[in-house]
Design a protein around this motif. Structure first.
Motif, PDB file in Angstrom:
ATOM      1  N   ARG A 329       0.855  -1.174   0.000  1.00 28.13           N
ATOM      2  CA  ARG A 329       0.000   0.000   0.000  1.00 28.13           C
ATOM      3  C   ARG A 329       0.900   1.236   0.000  1.00 28.13           C
ATOM      4  NH1 ARG A 329      -2.268   0.628   4.657  1.00 28.13           N
ATOM      5  NH2 ARG A 329      -1.068  -0.969   5.756  1.00 28.13           N
ATOM      6  N   VAL A 330       0.554   2.214  -0.799  1.00 29.81           N
ATOM      7  CA  VAL A 330       1.412   3.379  -0.986  1.00 29.81           C
ATOM      8  C   VAL A 330       0.976   4.511  -0.067  1.00 29.81           C
ATOM      9  CG1 VAL A 330       2.183   5.145  -2.611  1.00 29.81           C
ATOM     10  CG2 VAL A 330       1.951   2.760  -3.362  1.00 29.81           C
ATOM     11  N   ARG A 331       1.945   5.120   0.602  1.00 29.88           N
ATOM     12  CA  ARG A 331       1.706   6.334   1.376  1.00 29.88           C
ATOM     13  C   ARG A 331       2.565   7.449   0.804  1.00 29.88           C
ATOM     14  NH1 ARG A 331       1.826   5.884   7.703  1.00 29.88           N
ATOM     15  NH2 ARG A 331      -0.237   5.036   7.205  1.00 29.88           N
ATOM     16  N   ARG A 332       1.929   8.558   0.439  1.00 33.76           N
ATOM     17  CA  ARG A 332       2.639   9.687  -0.163  1.00 33.76           C
ATOM     18  C   ARG A 332       2.952  10.751   0.894  1.00 33.76           C
ATOM     19  NH1 ARG A 332       2.830   9.650  -5.694  1.00 33.76           N
ATOM     20  NH2 ARG A 332       3.454  11.850  -5.641  1.00 33.76           N
ATOM     21  N   HIS A 333       4.108  11.368   0.749  1.00 31.25           N
ATOM     22  CA  HIS A 333       4.562  12.415   1.656  1.00 31.25           C
ATOM     23  C   HIS A 333       4.899  13.639   0.796  1.00 31.25           C
ATOM     24  CE1 HIS A 333       5.136   9.364   4.891  1.00 31.25           C
ATOM     25  NE2 HIS A 333       5.413   8.589   3.851  1.00 31.25           N
ATOM     26  N   GLU A 334       4.064  14.657   0.890  1.00 38.76           N
ATOM     27  CA  GLU A 334       4.208  15.828   0.036  1.00 38.76           C
ATOM     28  C   GLU A 334       4.859  16.977   0.805  1.00 38.76           C
ATOM     29  OE1 GLU A 334       3.342  16.014  -3.140  1.00 38.76           O
ATOM     30  OE2 GLU A 334       2.163  14.176  -3.408  1.00 38.76           O
ATOM     31  N   GLY A 335       5.904  17.557   0.219  1.00 39.58           N
ATOM     32  CA  GLY A 335       6.557  18.701   0.827  1.00 39.58           C
ATOM     33  C   GLY A 335       7.861  18.323   1.510  1.00 39.58           C
ATOM     34  N   ALA A 336       8.726  19.317   1.659  1.00 37.71           N
ATOM     35  CA  ALA A 336      10.068  19.069   2.185  1.00 37.71           C
ATOM     36  C   ALA A 336      10.039  18.569   3.623  1.00 37.71           C
ATOM     37  CB  ALA A 336      10.905  20.341   2.071  1.00 37.71           C
ATOM     38  N   ASP A 337       9.222  19.192   4.478  1.00 35.10           N
ATOM     39  CA  ASP A 337       9.181  18.787   5.882  1.00 35.10           C
ATOM     40  C   ASP A 337       8.636  17.361   6.023  1.00 35.10           C
ATOM     41  OD1 ASP A 337      10.214  21.210   6.737  1.00 35.10           O
ATOM     42  OD2 ASP A 337       8.235  22.112   7.034  1.00 35.10           O
ATOM     43  N   ALA A 338       7.622  17.027   5.236  1.00 31.22           N
ATOM     44  CA  ALA A 338       7.067  15.672   5.272  1.00 31.22           C
ATOM     45  C   ALA A 338       8.095  14.649   4.789  1.00 31.22           C
ATOM     46  CB  ALA A 338       5.806  15.594   4.416  1.00 31.22           C
ATOM     47  N   ALA A 339       8.896  15.034   3.794  1.00 26.33           N
ATOM     48  CA  ALA A 339       9.937  14.138   3.290  1.00 26.33           C
ATOM     49  C   ALA A 339      10.988  13.887   4.360  1.00 26.33           C
ATOM     50  CB  ALA A 339      10.577  14.724   2.039  1.00 26.33           C
ATOM     51  N   LEU A 340      11.381  14.924   5.085  1.00 26.54           N
ATOM     52  CA  LEU A 340      12.360  14.776   6.152  1.00 26.54           C
ATOM     53  C   LEU A 340      11.830  13.856   7.246  1.00 26.54           C
ATOM     54  CD1 LEU A 340      15.070  15.581   7.407  1.00 26.54           C
ATOM     55  CD2 LEU A 340      13.955  17.630   8.318  1.00 26.54           C
ATOM     56  N   ALA A 341      10.575  14.021   7.620  1.00 24.66           N
ATOM     57  CA  ALA A 341       9.977  13.157   8.639  1.00 24.66           C
ATOM     58  C   ALA A 341       9.911  11.711   8.164  1.00 24.66           C
ATOM     59  CB  ALA A 341       8.580  13.669   8.993  1.00 24.66           C
ATOM     60  N   ALA A 342       9.585  11.507   6.892  1.00 21.95           N
ATOM     61  CA  ALA A 342       9.516  10.152   6.347  1.00 21.95           C
ATOM     62  C   ALA A 342      10.892   9.500   6.341  1.00 21.95           C
ATOM     63  CB  ALA A 342       8.932  10.180   4.939  1.00 21.95           C
ATOM     64  N   TYR A 343      11.932  10.268   6.002  1.00 28.82           N
ATOM     65  CA  TYR A 343      13.291   9.729   6.031  1.00 28.82           C
ATOM     66  C   TYR A 343      13.616   9.211   7.430  1.00 28.82           C
ATOM     67  CZ  TYR A 343      18.320   9.582   6.593  1.00 28.82           C
ATOM     68  OH  TYR A 343      19.598   9.163   6.927  1.00 28.82           O
ATOM     69  N   ARG A 344      13.307   9.987   8.440  1.00 23.85           N
ATOM     70  CA  ARG A 344      13.617   9.570   9.814  1.00 23.85           C
ATOM     71  C   ARG A 344      12.823   8.328  10.205  1.00 23.85           C
ATOM     72  NH1 ARG A 344      13.766  15.887  11.647  1.00 23.85           N
ATOM     73  NH2 ARG A 344      16.034  16.180  11.401  1.00 23.85           N
ATOM     74  N   GLN A 345      11.597   8.239   9.741  1.00 26.01           N
ATOM     75  CA  GLN A 345      10.772   7.076  10.032  1.00 26.01           C
ATOM     76  C   GLN A 345      11.357   5.820   9.408  1.00 26.01           C
ATOM     77  OE1 GLN A 345       6.649   7.480   8.905  1.00 26.01           O
ATOM     78  NE2 GLN A 345       6.283   5.278   8.981  1.00 26.01           N
ATOM     79  N   VAL A 346      11.741   5.899   8.139  1.00 25.51           N
ATOM     80  CA  VAL A 346      12.298   4.729   7.458  1.00 25.51           C
ATOM     81  C   VAL A 346      13.648   4.348   8.076  1.00 25.51           C
ATOM     82  CG1 VAL A 346      13.172   3.868   5.249  1.00 25.51           C
ATOM     83  CG2 VAL A 346      11.048   5.184   5.326  1.00 25.51           C
ATOM     84  N   LEU A 347      14.462   5.349   8.432  1.00 30.04           N
ATOM     85  CA  LEU A 347      15.756   5.071   9.051  1.00 30.04           C
ATOM     86  C   LEU A 347      15.589   4.292  10.352  1.00 30.04           C
ATOM     87  CD1 LEU A 347      18.867   5.613   9.096  1.00 30.04           C
ATOM     88  CD2 LEU A 347      18.343   7.647  10.464  1.00 30.04           C
ATOM     89  N   GLU A 348      14.585   4.642  11.125  1.00 30.06           N
ATOM     90  CA  GLU A 348      14.359   3.985  12.414  1.00 30.06           C
ATOM     91  C   GLU A 348      13.683   2.628  12.256  1.00 30.06           C
ATOM     92  OE1 GLU A 348      12.138   6.797  14.669  1.00 30.06           O
ATOM     93  OE2 GLU A 348      13.716   8.331  14.581  1.00 30.06           O
ATOM     94  N   GLY A 349      13.285   2.290  11.048  1.00 33.76           N
ATOM     95  CA  GLY A 349      12.641   1.000  10.823  1.00 33.76           C
ATOM     96  C   GLY A 349      11.243   0.918  11.389  1.00 33.76           C
ATOM     97  N   ARG A 350      10.611   2.074  11.607  1.00 36.32           N
ATOM     98  CA  ARG A 350       9.261   2.079  12.167  1.00 36.32           C
ATOM     99  C   ARG A 350       8.220   1.900  11.061  1.00 36.32           C
ATOM    100  NH1 ARG A 350       7.905   6.951  13.710  1.00 36.32           N
ATOM    101  NH2 ARG A 350       9.757   8.146  13.138  1.00 36.32           N
ATOM    102  N   GLY A 351       7.073   1.371  11.467  1.00 33.80           N
ATOM    103  CA  GLY A 351       5.961   1.361  10.530  1.00 33.80           C
ATOM    104  C   GLY A 351       5.590  -0.021  10.023  1.00 33.80           C
ATOM    105  N   ASP A 352       4.598  -0.022   9.196  1.00 36.89           N
ATOM    106  CA  ASP A 352       3.978  -1.218   8.647  1.00 36.89           C
ATOM    107  C   ASP A 352       4.777  -1.689   7.430  1.00 36.89           C
ATOM    108  OD1 ASP A 352       2.329  -3.032   7.336  1.00 36.89           O
ATOM    109  OD2 ASP A 352       0.496  -1.906   7.749  1.00 36.89           O
ATOM    110  N   PRO A 353       5.231  -2.962   7.402  1.00 36.38           N
ATOM    111  CA  PRO A 353       6.017  -3.421   6.255  1.00 36.38           C
ATOM    112  C   PRO A 353       5.230  -3.477   4.959  1.00 36.38           C
ATOM    113  CG  PRO A 353       5.492  -5.268   7.699  1.00 36.38           C
ATOM    114  CD  PRO A 353       5.088  -4.013   8.436  1.00 36.38           C
TER     115      PRO A 353
END
Length: 362
Positions: A329-353
């Motif tokens: 399932r695709v989740r979109r992150h629009e905008g620079a601040d949202a992209a930065l938050a998404a990077y940190r989320q993926v780095l930490e390995g958090r979230g639904d696989p």
């Protein structure tokens, strides 16, 4: 006009920030591409983790000492061109910076695409320097750009791992153990391996992700990391390591006396990365997809390799996107601040696989 870029501290991947710089004028032969959207997965974290060892930081260098730009896969549109062979408005698939625009110097043009001939990329592998024109790309299908950005580069690696293993007769083993089994590159590999008769494909994952991995149907069985004792220690097996967890690698090398091959692919467990020197058994060997591409281009020719990859990709894409049981399932992150938050989320390995993250810095 200006460009917004997500910068990462090379020796501290959790330290990331946004930088805005004015666009410099294009030189003759260059094009400026608006990066419309790109995927962010554990694969990109691997690029950062191995950025120095594998030269990933060199694709999009930054003058800021100690900082780097993580390369990503996605789609862009040419918004300015000083190259006669590339038109404004062309849509491209390729390897971009985590930014809202990129400057390329096209060369080796064909109806299918071109290479970036920027001097700093001359010594880097051509697989990452190639940009495909969507109108002529056999992998491309309208309406599935998000899935393509998320899975196409990962699946290519998965397909090549499976091919490499088969090319070496699975090193005399018929059991393959895959860590980080919920990661997209791992389950793409398992999807391929599951189509080969006589193999046992075991996925290792966290307890939280076991149900997801089992639901995919491409693993013979799925075990939590703490359950290695469920596998007979005398089993001849191959370990394909997508996690990069040094303690896990040591435990596997120690437990399995008949470990036939240890294949290091990724680094999803960034906090536990390490070389694990003096391991028992075979030396852990880093898998480098471009090397297998070169071999198969020599064995089959580029056209036949491309044909096999395209055919396999469409089969995988259809399975992943099956409307009755989608894997992604695709989740979109629009905008620079949202992209930065998404990077940190993926780095930490958090979230639904089962989620795939698509970012747009604009």
């Amino acid at each position: 006009m200006s460009t917004t870029t997500l910068l990462v501290r090379r020796n501290d991947l959790a330290n990331a920030r946004l930088a805005i710089a004015p666009d410099t004028p294009l030189e003759d032969g260059q094009v400026r591409v608006r990066v419309d959207a790109f995927a962010l997965t554990a694969n990109n974290i691997t690029y950062a983790a191995f950025g120095d060892a594998m030269d990933y930081w060199r694709f999009y260098p930054t003058p800021e000492e100690g900082w780097g730009i993580v390369p990503v896969w996605g789609f862009g549109t040419v918004r300015q061109s000083l190259h006669p062979g590339v038109a404004t408005g062309e849509r491209l698939y390729g390897y971009w910076p985590m930014a809202d625009s990129a400057v390329l110097k096209p060369g080796h043009l064909s109806p299918a695409g071109f290479s970036d001939e920027a001097p700093h990329r001359a010594q880097l592998h051509s697989v990452y320097n190639r940009y495909m024109r969507c109108e002529a790309d056999p992998f491309y299908t309208p309406g599935t750009e998000d899935v393509q950005a998320l899975l196409r580069p990962l699946y290519t690696t998965s397909w090549l791992i499976d091919d490499f293993m088969a090319d070496n007769d699975f090193f005399g083993a018929r059991t393959l153990l895959l860590s980080s089994a919920s990661s997209k590159t791992a389950y793409g590999t398992a999807f391929q391996l599951s189509q080969r008769p006589g193999l046992e494909v075991i996925g290792l994952t966290s307890d939280a992700n076991r149900a997801f991995c089992e639901s995919l149907g491409c693993y013979t069985r799925v075990l939590a990391y703490e359950a290695l004792e469920a596998i007979d220690g005398a089993t001849p097996l191959v370990y394909i390591d997508f996690a990069g967890n040094v303690e896990l690698r040591r435990a596997i090398h120690t437990r399995f006396a008949n470990l036939r091959y240890s294949c290091a692919v990724g680094g999803t467990h960034v906090e536990h990365l390490g070389a694990a020197k003096d391991l028992p058994g075979p030396r852990a060997t880093l898998f480098f997809a471009p090397a297998q591409i070169r071999k198969r281009q020599g064995d089959w020719g580029p056209a036949e390799l491309a044909r096999r990859l395209v055919e396999a990709w469409h089969s995988f894409r259809d399975r992943v996107g099956d409307a009755t049981r989608p894997w992604l399932r695709v989740r979109r992150h629009e905008g620079a601040d949202a992209a930065l938050a998404a990077y940190r989320q993926v780095l930490e390995g958090r979230g639904d696989p089962s989620l795939g993250h698509i970012l747009a810095i604009r």
